[in-house]
Design an enzyme around this catalytic site. Sequence first.
Site, PDB file in Angstrom:
ATOM      1  N   SER A 138       0.835  -1.202   0.000  1.00  0.00           N
ATOM      2  CA  SER A 138       0.000   0.000   0.000  1.00  0.00           C
ATOM      3  C   SER A 138       0.868   1.249   0.000  1.00  0.00           C
ATOM      4  O   SER A 138       2.073   1.184   0.186  1.00  0.00           O
ATOM      5  CB  SER A 138      -0.908   0.005   1.224  1.00  0.00           C
ATOM      6  OG  SER A 138      -0.136   0.272   2.375  1.00  0.00           O
ATOM      7  N   LYS A 139       0.214   2.357  -0.186  1.00  0.00           N
ATOM      8  CA  LYS A 139       0.919   3.642  -0.244  1.00  0.00           C
ATOM      9  C   LYS A 139       1.809   3.855   0.976  1.00  0.00           C
ATOM     10  O   LYS A 139       2.885   4.405   0.880  1.00  0.00           O
ATOM     11  CB  LYS A 139      -0.097   4.787  -0.311  1.00  0.00           C
ATOM     12  CG  LYS A 139      -1.029   4.695  -1.500  1.00  0.00           C
ATOM     13  CD  LYS A 139      -0.453   5.350  -2.735  1.00  0.00           C
ATOM     14  CE  LYS A 139      -1.464   5.423  -3.850  1.00  0.00           C
ATOM     15  NZ  LYS A 139      -1.782   4.104  -4.429  1.00  0.00           N
TER      16      LYS A 139
END
Length: 491
Positions: free
Chosen positions: A257-258
């Site tokens: 994820s980011k």
Amino acid sequence: MQQFHPEIRVRFAPSPTGPMTLGNARTALFNWLFAKHMNGSFVLRIEDTDVARSHKDHERDLISALSWIGITWDEGPSVDGSEGEHGSFGPYRQSARTPIYEEYLRDLLKRGLAYRCFCTKEQLEADAASAVSRGIPHIYSGRCRHADQSDHVQRPSVIRFAMPLRRIVFTDYIRGEVVFDTATIGDIVIAKDERTPLYNFAVVVDDERMRISHVIRGEDHIANTPKQIALQEALGFATPIYAHLPLILASDRTKLSKRTADISILNYQQRGYLPEAIMNFLAFLGWHPHGVESEKELFTPLELMRSFDLSRVQKAGAVFNPEKLDWLNGQHIKALPIAELYQYCLPFLLSDNRQHSHSFSSQQLMGIVRLVRDRLTVLSDVRSETEFFFQLPSYEKELLVWKTDSIEHTHAILRRVRELFSSISEDECTAHFLSPAFEPLISEHGKGSVLWPVRVALSGLRGSPGPFEIAEVLGVAEVIRRLDHALTLSS
RNA sequence: GCUCUCAUCGUCUAGCCCGGUCUAGGACAUCGCCCUCUCACGGCGGAAACGCGGGUUCAAAUCCCGCUGGGAGUACCA
């Protein structure tokens, strides 16, 4: 099902809703490698149908990240980030293809294969909640399938595809046969209105219009595939060959994820990773060459292109391992010709207004880079690794003293070393000359007793390259200046 | 929940399709030793895996079934 398009054409179709991530980059890379290996075309398409979430900044980021890694596209937007594009199947931005989608949308509507749905968000949510409570898949009820379509101008509506009830089977290039029952999918929304298509619809139209033969994308799209195939059949389109890549995972084995490591690929550029190292690393996340090459780790882009085989990609997700990237980067740095490495290092070397007590010619700078090359993991390390050449760090006098030596003895040795340096010419200040010149001193006092204090005097550091090499780049005058400093400290 | 999907060292993987050559190979990380004035680099070596249970077979990491565990999807995002 129609035959796929015979000419090899693949596409990388990112949506500019965020910067280019590692996962994106790998998808792009596998498409590119496949196209290059097969002598096909690689198309870059910007999926910006969601106007609210798409941004030009991200599109530019995507494009510059791609070109930084060294991935080139045969068709798509211009590399310079302008609105221009090249290729004969454009436009390559979905936002510029509205009339094309509209035509197909109207056709579907006219033929009754799609219909307007007037259900409210509340109704839909209630439907879903009730389905979940009964343990059945929550799909659209089909309530509006036979609703009066005439008053869509007054009432808010969306366009749904009337999903035919059947089994959809496709053969994934990587996974083999995958079977879905459309009863578990339902009538999906394909557009908000005639001029606002949604992902699944736009993709199908574009892949057909752009004659895409192979769709290589992330595993997260596998559930979209039957929807797209159903749409293709309704529209009389060909079905491309699908290949779903395993996901890149964070260390907890969830999708990257980011906030874990999946930040912009351009961050890696800023931190001093080599594009060929990134490419090498990404290629080996989920893929491995065959045969004699299966134990080789270092690959140039050209070698990757030559060896790449889509059918050899792994089925299971791969955890992103930053240590291995670091190692690979270090290896690629070592493999780089010194002049090229020097060019890469320059921005990090001269990045700011650091205090130069000393200025160097490019010849000397290159010498410095050569000296620290083996110590670099990322290019930005060159900054800290070479700091002492520019400015002698302050250090405690105790650091000058080799193991069992005394400060007095060390001082005496440094005096002798200073005498030696004041007697030589600039030309003689080379590792080649210095090494034998130190021989008498060393045989008298021992290597450690001589070399350690000299090295510390020249570097101010506990660990550094050897004293002769440092002296060679510093030059006689600076060496003497640093020795004098050490002499003062130790007296 | 439902749908799909995956499963070899801590991690990336070779081997699996075409069972025996696998006392399971390589790499990163880790540990030890060597090189060495130091730190790096490099060299050598160690520890470290076929998720579990059935079946098929003379023989299974390799084929089949089940279980378990993981992941993804489940939007009027892509």
